[in-house]
Scaffold this motif. Structure first.
Motif, PDB file in Angstrom:
ATOM      1  N   ASN A  61     -26.443  14.314  -2.965  1.00 52.15           N
ATOM      2  CA  ASN A  61     -26.583  15.030  -4.229  1.00 52.15           C
ATOM      3  C   ASN A  61     -25.342  14.962  -5.112  1.00 52.15           C
ATOM      4  O   ASN A  61     -25.259  15.692  -6.104  1.00 52.15           O
ATOM      5  CB  ASN A  61     -26.939  16.496  -3.962  1.00 52.15           C
ATOM      6  CG  ASN A  61     -28.301  16.632  -3.323  1.00 52.15           C
ATOM      7  OD1 ASN A  61     -29.197  15.834  -3.578  1.00 52.15           O
ATOM      8  ND2 ASN A  61     -28.465  17.624  -2.485  1.00 52.15           N
ATOM      9  N   ILE A  62     -24.393  14.111  -4.766  1.00 54.19           N
ATOM     10  CA  ILE A  62     -23.167  14.000  -5.564  1.00 54.19           C
ATOM     11  C   ILE A  62     -22.857  12.539  -5.880  1.00 54.19           C
ATOM     12  O   ILE A  62     -23.381  11.627  -5.239  1.00 54.19           O
ATOM     13  CB  ILE A  62     -21.951  14.619  -4.828  1.00 54.19           C
ATOM     14  CG1 ILE A  62     -21.679  13.870  -3.521  1.00 54.19           C
ATOM     15  CG2 ILE A  62     -22.145  16.106  -4.600  1.00 54.19           C
ATOM     16  CD1 ILE A  62     -20.339  14.158  -2.896  1.00 54.19           C
ATOM     17  N   VAL A  63     -22.012  12.331  -6.875  1.00 56.77           N
ATOM     18  CA  VAL A  63     -21.440  11.012  -7.120  1.00 56.77           C
ATOM     19  C   VAL A  63     -20.254  10.915  -6.172  1.00 56.77           C
ATOM     20  O   VAL A  63     -19.321  11.702  -6.255  1.00 56.77           O
ATOM     21  CB  VAL A  63     -21.001  10.846  -8.585  1.00 56.77           C
ATOM     22  CG1 VAL A  63     -20.364   9.482  -8.798  1.00 56.77           C
ATOM     23  CG2 VAL A  63     -22.183  11.051  -9.523  1.00 56.77           C
ATOM     24  N   ASP A  64     -20.291   9.978  -5.268  1.00 54.95           N
ATOM     25  CA  ASP A  64     -19.332   9.935  -4.167  1.00 54.95           C
ATOM     26  C   ASP A  64     -18.175   8.993  -4.466  1.00 54.95           C
ATOM     27  O   ASP A  64     -18.376   7.790  -4.662  1.00 54.95           O
ATOM     28  CB  ASP A  64     -20.051   9.491  -2.894  1.00 54.95           C
ATOM     29  CG  ASP A  64     -19.271   9.771  -1.638  1.00 54.95           C
ATOM     30  OD1 ASP A  64     -18.040   9.965  -1.711  1.00 54.95           O
ATOM     31  OD2 ASP A  64     -19.898   9.791  -0.566  1.00 54.95           O
ATOM     32  N   TYR A  65     -16.964   9.518  -4.472  1.00 53.07           N
ATOM     33  CA  TYR A  65     -15.768   8.705  -4.724  1.00 53.07           C
ATOM     34  C   TYR A  65     -15.574   7.646  -3.654  1.00 53.07           C
ATOM     35  O   TYR A  65     -14.924   6.631  -3.885  1.00 53.07           O
ATOM     36  CB  TYR A  65     -14.518   9.580  -4.836  1.00 53.07           C
ATOM     37  CG  TYR A  65     -14.228  10.408  -3.604  1.00 53.07           C
ATOM     38  CD1 TYR A  65     -13.568   9.859  -2.512  1.00 53.07           C
ATOM     39  CD2 TYR A  65     -14.619  11.730  -3.542  1.00 53.07           C
ATOM     40  CE1 TYR A  65     -13.318  10.608  -1.377  1.00 53.07           C
ATOM     41  CE2 TYR A  65     -14.363  12.485  -2.415  1.00 53.07           C
ATOM     42  CZ  TYR A  65     -13.717  11.923  -1.336  1.00 53.07           C
ATOM     43  OH  TYR A  65     -13.479  12.666  -0.218  1.00 53.07           O
ATOM     44  N   ARG A  66     -16.152   7.847  -2.469  1.00 56.02           N
ATOM     45  CA  ARG A  66     -15.996   6.855  -1.395  1.00 56.02           C
ATOM     46  C   ARG A  66     -16.614   5.509  -1.760  1.00 56.02           C
ATOM     47  O   ARG A  66     -16.273   4.495  -1.162  1.00 56.02           O
ATOM     48  CB  ARG A  66     -16.606   7.382  -0.100  1.00 56.02           C
ATOM     49  CG  ARG A  66     -15.864   8.565   0.473  1.00 56.02           C
ATOM     50  CD  ARG A  66     -16.503   9.066   1.735  1.00 56.02           C
ATOM     51  NE  ARG A  66     -17.914   9.418   1.455  1.00 56.02           N
ATOM     52  CZ  ARG A  66     -18.811   9.681   2.372  1.00 56.02           C
ATOM     53  NH1 ARG A  66     -18.483   9.619   3.649  1.00 56.02           N
ATOM     54  NH2 ARG A  66     -20.032  10.008   2.048  1.00 56.02           N
TER      55      ARG A  66
END
Length: 131
Positions: A61-66
């Motif tokens: 549910n997030i934009v993932d920096y990984r």
């Protein structure tokens, strides 16, 4: 009316994810002499996303920096742009691969161009759907 025991319920109004001081080497530059060797770069990326809630503590549910860091590293290894602006535009395209991203700021510095500076470079902002 949904009383939460007197505690105020905060609502997220903005959200940013960022990559700070990613240092890597890339072949780039206007002159052949510049492009002949790898140059150290410092890259900073900030992505503005809608603060959608609830996220239910679920990474889906997030934009993932990984996802950003490996993609930027791959880009640096596979491209030889003339301009830092071109590299910034390509990094912005990586940011916008996730539909939830609606804006980004990319800052790129050449760390070793001049011995008497900490870095020289550019900063570019992009908006989804912008020209």
């Amino acid at each position: 009316q949904g009383d939460s025991g007197g505690a105020a319920v905060a609502r997220a109004t903005a959200q940013r994810i960022f990559v700070r001081d990613l240092t890597l080497s890339c072949k780039l530059g206007v002159s052949e002499r510049e492009r002949a060797k790898y140059q150290r770069l410092c890259i900073n990326v900030e992505v503005r996303v809608a603060p959608d809630r609830p996220i239910h503590d679920d990474p889906a549910n997030i934009v993932d920096y990984r996802n950003l860091v490996p993609a930027i590293r791959r880009l640096a290894q596979t491209t030889t742009p003339l301009l830092l602006e071109t590299l910034a535009d390509e990094i912005a395209a990586i940011c916008f691969a996730d539909e939830r991203a609606h804006g980004c700021r990319i800052r790129i510095e050449k760390l070793d161009r001049y011995a008497d500076t900490g870095g020289i470079g550019i900063e570019v902002e992009h908006e989804r759907g912008g020209a």
